[in-house]
Motif scaffolding. Structure first.
Motif, PDB file in Angstrom:
ATOM      1  N   MET A   1     -16.929   8.221 -11.742  1.00 39.00           N
ATOM      2  CA  MET A   1     -15.524   8.793 -11.241  1.00 39.00           C
ATOM      3  C   MET A   1     -14.682   8.593 -12.359  1.00 39.00           C
ATOM      4  O   MET A   1     -13.453   8.198 -12.022  1.00 39.00           O
ATOM      5  CB  MET A   1     -15.130   7.982 -10.019  1.00 39.00           C
ATOM      6  N   LEU A   2     -14.756   9.268 -13.393  1.00 33.90           N
ATOM      7  CA  LEU A   2     -13.760   9.530 -14.410  1.00 33.90           C
ATOM      8  C   LEU A   2     -13.260   8.331 -14.934  1.00 33.90           C
ATOM      9  O   LEU A   2     -12.247   8.011 -15.363  1.00 33.90           O
ATOM     10  CB  LEU A   2     -12.469  10.364 -13.903  1.00 33.90           C
ATOM     11  N   GLY A   3     -13.718   6.944 -14.704  1.00 34.45           N
ATOM     12  CA  GLY A   3     -13.583   5.791 -15.371  1.00 34.45           C
ATOM     13  C   GLY A   3     -12.469   5.175 -14.627  1.00 34.45           C
ATOM     14  O   GLY A   3     -11.875   4.087 -14.990  1.00 34.45           O
ATOM     15  N   LEU A   4     -11.937   5.409 -13.533  1.00 39.91           N
ATOM     16  CA  LEU A   4     -11.058   5.001 -12.640  1.00 39.91           C
ATOM     17  C   LEU A   4     -11.553   4.145 -11.412  1.00 39.91           C
ATOM     18  O   LEU A   4     -12.146   4.486 -10.933  1.00 39.91           O
ATOM     19  CB  LEU A   4      -9.934   6.049 -12.152  1.00 39.91           C
ATOM     20  N   ALA A   5     -10.769   3.074 -11.414  1.00 41.14           N
ATOM     21  CA  ALA A   5     -11.198   2.100 -10.127  1.00 41.14           C
ATOM     22  C   ALA A   5     -10.812   2.731  -8.703  1.00 41.14           C
ATOM     23  O   ALA A   5     -10.031   3.482  -8.558  1.00 41.14           O
ATOM     24  CB  ALA A   5     -10.649   0.673 -10.188  1.00 41.14           C
ATOM     25  N   PHE A   6     -11.453   2.353  -7.878  1.00 35.21           N
ATOM     26  CA  PHE A   6     -11.189   2.784  -6.405  1.00 35.21           C
ATOM     27  C   PHE A   6      -9.824   2.778  -6.044  1.00 35.21           C
ATOM     28  O   PHE A   6      -9.085   3.645  -5.262  1.00 35.21           O
ATOM     29  CB  PHE A   6     -12.269   2.160  -5.409  1.00 35.21           C
ATOM     30  N   GLY A   7      -9.080   1.590  -6.275  1.00 39.59           N
ATOM     31  CA  GLY A   7      -7.781   1.636  -5.919  1.00 39.59           C
ATOM     32  C   GLY A   7      -6.911   2.382  -6.593  1.00 39.59           C
ATOM     33  O   GLY A   7      -5.870   2.640  -6.189  1.00 39.59           O
ATOM     34  N   THR A   8      -7.197   2.664  -7.706  1.00 39.66           N
ATOM     35  CA  THR A   8      -6.369   3.876  -8.523  1.00 39.66           C
ATOM     36  C   THR A   8      -6.243   5.008  -7.850  1.00 39.66           C
ATOM     37  O   THR A   8      -5.523   5.769  -7.798  1.00 39.66           O
ATOM     38  CB  THR A   8      -6.717   3.917 -10.093  1.00 39.66           C
ATOM     39  N   TRP A   9      -7.608   5.480  -7.187  1.00 36.53           N
ATOM     40  CA  TRP A   9      -7.875   6.808  -6.695  1.00 36.53           C
ATOM     41  C   TRP A   9      -6.954   6.671  -5.394  1.00 36.53           C
ATOM     42  O   TRP A   9      -6.565   7.721  -4.810  1.00 36.53           O
ATOM     43  CB  TRP A   9      -9.368   7.063  -6.333  1.00 36.53           C
ATOM     44  N   VAL A  10      -7.025   5.391  -4.560  1.00 37.12           N
ATOM     45  CA  VAL A  10      -6.343   5.509  -3.547  1.00 37.12           C
ATOM     46  C   VAL A  10      -4.697   5.632  -3.712  1.00 37.12           C
ATOM     47  O   VAL A  10      -3.972   6.289  -2.898  1.00 37.12           O
ATOM     48  CB  VAL A  10      -6.383   4.005  -2.847  1.00 37.12           C
ATOM     49  N   ARG A  11      -4.345   4.860  -4.899  1.00 35.20           N
ATOM     50  CA  ARG A  11      -2.733   5.254  -4.994  1.00 35.20           C
ATOM     51  C   ARG A  11      -2.483   6.643  -5.554  1.00 35.20           C
ATOM     52  O   ARG A  11      -1.562   7.281  -5.085  1.00 35.20           O
ATOM     53  CB  ARG A  11      -2.589   4.343  -6.304  1.00 35.20           C
TER      54      ARG A  11
END
Length: 82
Positions: A1-11
């Motif tokens: 997912m574009l190299g971003l962590a799940f927490g980053t996507w939530v933010r």
């Protein structure tokens, strides 16, 4: 997912939701202000028309001598306005 962590996507999702809510609230407040100003202008116009109609009625019912006095003149002995 574009190299971003799940927490980053939530933010990012929370930030997008907040921005969307702010845009919606500002648009709603802006339109409420427009409607309020329109209503106030319309009410003022109606009040001015009512005052004008009352003034017109008063003037229409005046005789020549009363109209002369209302305009700051005085009626002479030969019934002319000076």
């Amino acid at each position: 997912m574009l190299g971003l962590a799940f927490g980053t996507w939530v933010r990012i999702g929370i930030a997008a939701a907040l921005i969307g809510a702010l845009v919606w609230s500002h648009r709603t407040a802006y339109h409420a202000g427009i409607n309020s100003e329109r209503r106030a202008a319309l009410e003022r116009s109606i009040d001015l028309l009512r005052e004008r109609n009352a003034t017109d009625e008063t003037i229409r019912n005046m005789d020549d001598a009363a109209l002369c006095r209302a305009l700051g003149g005085r009626v002479s002995d030969d019934d002319t306005c000076e």
